[in-house]
Design an enzyme around this catalytic site. Sequence first.
Site, PDB file in Angstrom:
ATOM      1  N   ASP A 115      15.125  93.646  48.002  1.00 47.60           N
ATOM      2  CA  ASP A 115      15.914  94.661  48.730  1.00 47.60           C
ATOM      3  C   ASP A 115      17.438  94.554  48.600  1.00 47.60           C
ATOM      4  O   ASP A 115      17.994  93.464  48.656  1.00 47.60           O
ATOM      5  CB  ASP A 115      15.653  94.570  50.229  1.00 47.60           C
ATOM      6  CG  ASP A 115      14.197  94.549  50.590  1.00 47.60           C
ATOM      7  OD1 ASP A 115      13.349  94.519  49.695  1.00 47.60           O
ATOM      8  OD2 ASP A 115      13.903  94.550  51.798  1.00 47.60           O
ATOM      9  N   ARG A 149      12.234  94.738  62.001  1.00 51.10           N
ATOM     10  CA  ARG A 149      13.229  94.114  61.113  1.00 51.10           C
ATOM     11  C   ARG A 149      14.160  95.112  60.432  1.00 51.10           C
ATOM     12  O   ARG A 149      14.066  96.303  60.629  1.00 51.10           O
ATOM     13  CB  ARG A 149      12.511  93.274  60.057  1.00 51.10           C
ATOM     14  CG  ARG A 149      11.485  94.019  59.220  1.00 51.10           C
ATOM     15  CD  ARG A 149      10.919  93.095  58.140  1.00 51.10           C
ATOM     16  NE  ARG A 149       9.848  93.734  57.403  1.00 51.10           N
ATOM     17  CZ  ARG A 149       8.546  93.538  57.641  1.00 51.10           C
ATOM     18  NH1 ARG A 149       8.149  92.716  58.608  1.00 51.10           N
ATOM     19  NH2 ARG A 149       7.638  94.175  56.926  1.00 51.10           N
ATOM     20  N   ASP A 150      15.040  94.543  59.611  1.00 49.98           N
ATOM     21  CA  ASP A 150      15.952  95.254  58.709  1.00 49.98           C
ATOM     22  C   ASP A 150      17.011  96.071  59.467  1.00 49.98           C
ATOM     23  O   ASP A 150      17.091  97.302  59.336  1.00 49.98           O
ATOM     24  CB  ASP A 150      15.162  96.160  57.732  1.00 49.98           C
ATOM     25  CG  ASP A 150      14.022  95.417  57.047  1.00 49.98           C
ATOM     26  OD1 ASP A 150      14.088  94.181  56.968  1.00 49.98           O
ATOM     27  OD2 ASP A 150      13.059  96.074  56.602  1.00 49.98           O
ATOM     28  N   GLU A 176       9.952 100.200  56.766  1.00 51.69           N
ATOM     29  CA  GLU A 176      10.873  99.136  56.376  1.00 51.69           C
ATOM     30  C   GLU A 176      12.223  99.738  55.995  1.00 51.69           C
ATOM     31  O   GLU A 176      12.308 100.903  55.598  1.00 51.69           O
ATOM     32  CB  GLU A 176      10.314  98.354  55.181  1.00 51.69           C
ATOM     33  CG  GLU A 176       9.019  97.620  55.501  1.00 51.69           C
ATOM     34  CD  GLU A 176       8.605  96.635  54.419  1.00 51.69           C
ATOM     35  OE1 GLU A 176       8.338  95.482  54.739  1.00 51.69           O
ATOM     36  OE2 GLU A 176       8.545  97.027  53.231  1.00 51.69           O
TER      37      GLU A 176
HETATM   38  C1  FRU Z   1      11.074  95.181  52.186  1.00 53.02           C
HETATM   39  C2  FRU Z   1      10.943  93.922  53.028  1.00 53.02           C
HETATM   40  C3  FRU Z   1      11.765  94.013  54.300  1.00 53.02           C
HETATM   41  C4  FRU Z   1      12.010  92.577  54.623  1.00 53.02           C
HETATM   42  C5  FRU Z   1      12.207  91.987  53.256  1.00 53.02           C
HETATM   43  C6  FRU Z   1      11.755  90.567  53.080  1.00 53.02           C
HETATM   44  O1  FRU Z   1      10.829  94.948  50.851  1.00 53.02           O
HETATM   45  O2  FRU Z   1       9.591  93.647  53.308  1.00 53.02           O
HETATM   46  O3  FRU Z   1      11.149  94.743  55.324  1.00 53.02           O
HETATM   47  O4  FRU Z   1      13.125  92.387  55.429  1.00 53.02           O
HETATM   48  O5  FRU Z   1      11.488  92.803  52.363  1.00 53.02           O
HETATM   49  O6  FRU Z   1      12.084  90.108  51.810  1.00 53.02           O
END
Ligand code: FRU
Length: 501
Positions: free
Chosen positions: A48, A167-168, A224
């Site tokens: 990412d 997350r994120d 995500e």
């Molecule tokens: C998306 C993801 C995110 C997470 C990250 C972990 O590709 O799964 O949601 O923060 O990758 O590497």
Amino acid sequence: MKEWTTEERYRPLLESDKEMLEKMHEEISQSVWRTDFHVQSVTGLMSDTNGFSYWNEKWHLFFQWFAYGAVHGMKHWYHVESEDLVHWQNKGLALQPTRYEDNKGCFSGSGFPTKDCLYLAYTGNSRDELYRRIPYQLLAKLDKDGKITKQQMPIILPAPGYTEHQRDPKLFFHEGKYYILLGAQNDAGKGTFILYRSDHIETGWELLGELKVRGYDDFGFMVECPDIERIGDDWMLLFSPQGLQPQGDLYRTKFNNTYFIGKMDFDNLEFIPNGPFVELDRGFDFYAAQCANQSLYPNTAVLEAWFGVSEYNYPICDEQGWAGLQTLARELTIKDGKLLQRPCRAAESIKGELLFHVQAGEILTDNMLGLMPSACVIKIEDPYNEGIKFNLFARSERKGFEIFYDKKASTLTLDRSEMTNRFNQDYGEDRNIYLPNGLKSLEIFVDHSTIEIFINDGEFVASSRIFPEIDENLIRMGGKDVNVYIWIANKTVVDDFVIWP
Ligand code: FRU
């Protein structure tokens, strides 16, 4: 392929391994699939886009990174810097797991520029003694001397009503308040968005609730990397939903990256879209895109993405010990409610020597002896809309990566089924893109193992990975009354070994 144990995957990055990693990088840098103008990791797996911002007169880009091999393991943030979004410099390791709250990785997040520092908001992927995952939203700051300091206290604790998947964080500012948008899975197993607000960046984060999208509530089992951007008078809600079912030519990739255009109602926590959500990219390999936090380019969003997809493998390249790239930076604008995506303005500087040029009316003969440059920019204008067929990285009896426009069906097809190295075939080896206004132009950026196609000056984009063998080195061009230009690409990214200063 090597089998990785959990222990090996979750090994923290150690400076004592520097020599070993440097050797690994030396070998990797010999690969014919390393790129000339895409950000790539020194070793291991990149995924990412993180922390993308314009701060201190530079573009800062980070990405998810596991150094020891082409697998998803203990995630760190790696940092690169640029003055123009095309010439990138490796700066080295940025965030690394150092504490209980991020003991199994520094997951994705965003950057927020201020006068003195660049804030980095990220998810601490933490596991307790029973190996239960607890997601913490954490904050760090990068100062002007390049030093990163983590804030002691998490800014957001797990919210009740949602599973371990929260997350994120996307940190943004709107009308005097700071906001964080998170992707989450609710206790019923459905993907959703949650929104927080504060008067300060470092403290006082209050859960506002779910951000609803009027008329839509099915975003698969998890959302995500959400992002929200104001572009002129409109808003774009960008996200990577997991678990959508294919619908004809759409959503055929295992996981997709999608967006809505519309208005944002902060009082009622509602996004009001002007139409259904659509895929941001129509190629094979694109996920977890993020817009930069920036005010340099008004009425424009600047976007990068992971040139790969969760749970995909690229076996032939993975074996070399590296995987993943960042896409070319794009500039996004909105015209009449529709998103346009163009290569960033400095992408012009990728074009080097003009190798080939044919004007409509001339016969499309081949004065390049049919040899395919491994890094180039191809511009095709089809002013009379007669249709084209291009075969890149072909060989005598094989059509390579085919780009074909069927005028009758108004459909552009990409087909990589005849490349020697095939991968992720379960999700289809062709992509069909219906062009409601026909084909006017293609701008194609080719970089050893990537093909990014900008269609009709930003109406659609399609990003694909390929791994051509040495003898897949021919180009075949077919079309009537087309303009074709081919420029050799300049090298704008240095493949040097930088991890620790
Ligand atoms: C998306 C993801 C995110 C997470 C990250 C972990 O590709 O799964 O949601 O923060 O990758 O590497």
